[in-house]
Design an enzyme around this catalytic site. Sequence first.
Site: not given
Ligand code: FDA
Length: 303
Positions: A132, A180
């Site tokens: 990670d 990833r």
């Molecule tokens: P974001 O949080 O920007 O959401 C975008 C939109 O998607 C929201 O406005 C909403 O519309 C919708 N949405 C999001 N979550 C929702 C929910 N629960 N229910 C309904 N709608 C929702 N980071 C890091 O720095 N190092 C790492 O090693 C990892 N590893 C990692 C593994 C995996 C499997 C995941 C999924 C994530 C990570 N991350 C990570 C975290 C990543 O960097 C990030 O902070 C989070 O995933 C949040 O960003 P998103 O891309 O999910 O969308």
Amino acid sequence: MKNVSRNFFLFLSKNRTLNKSAKRWGLKLGASSVVAGEDIPSAMEAVRKLNQKGIMCTVDHLGEFVTEKTEALKSADYCIKTLDAIAEEKVNCNLSLKLTQLGLDINQNLCMDNMVKILSAADQYNIFVRIDMEDYSHYQLTIDILNELRKKHDNVGTVIQAYLHRAADDVEALKGIPLRLVKGAYREPPEVALQNKQDIDNNFIKIIKQHLCNGSYTAIATHDHNIINQTKQFVKENNIPRDLFEFQMLYGFRVDMQKQLVNEGYHFRTYVPFGNDWYGYFMRRLAERPQNVAFAFKGFFLK
Ligand code: FDA
């Protein structure tokens, strides 16, 4: 307002006193819906259930603030025990870990030795290990260690954060290595990271396309339906085989969408965190999505 709550939870995530207390609380504040139990058998049970739904997994034994050599050695042993359990249970699962848990803040050689032990065990079982990515102060060291490990092990990869200005350069340099790709979870200054959501999203899509076009295995880890839809469209238009990529989401998030992606025939993996050191992980999740606050405090009063 969103930034205020984000900063607040990121600030709380680094509080060592609360972290220590949380280990004694058990899975409180609603954490049990996003953390799959406190030990290896609970994690394996969660993985088995997900596998039955056609979902692959990666397990992560949560751990923060490792400052003693004995703790780092213990973490490495725990990772190996987790690999043993994955092999014994014959589940479809790989391992995610953080280098600071293995002693990166204590001594780089200690961390390297721990990684070699873990990768040797994982090699035997043919299990992939994902490093990670943590905050920027550990970034270059993580890339250096990955490059060193890749000289002898091909079952290891890492994570690139789209909010970093250097993300595209690093994706290019790591061509051929399974990555990833994520938006990025930490609070970083403007000198190293984009601050605006739209800019981060644009960069995220850019590096997803870049790694795929380089023919490199890509894990697209996001809960963002816009990013997922754009990726689906891109792979379709460019005849990118489904075996070259997978979607990933965190345990307990957007469960319906996880099922839907599997039903549509995409490779899909859930990241399954477990262990009693859940506090920092849980605070970072609250920082990303303030709507989870209501859900967290509801969980607290229901326990
Ligand atoms: P974001 O949080 O920007 O959401 C975008 C939109 O998607 C929201 O406005 C909403 O519309 C919708 N949405 C999001 N979550 C929702 C929910 N629960 N229910 C309904 N709608 C929702 N980071 C890091 O720095 N190092 C790492 O090693 C990892 N590893 C990692 C593994 C995996 C499997 C995941 C999924 C994530 C990570 N991350 C990570 C975290 C990543 O960097 C990030 O902070 C989070 O995933 C949040 O960003 P998103 O891309 O999910 O969308």
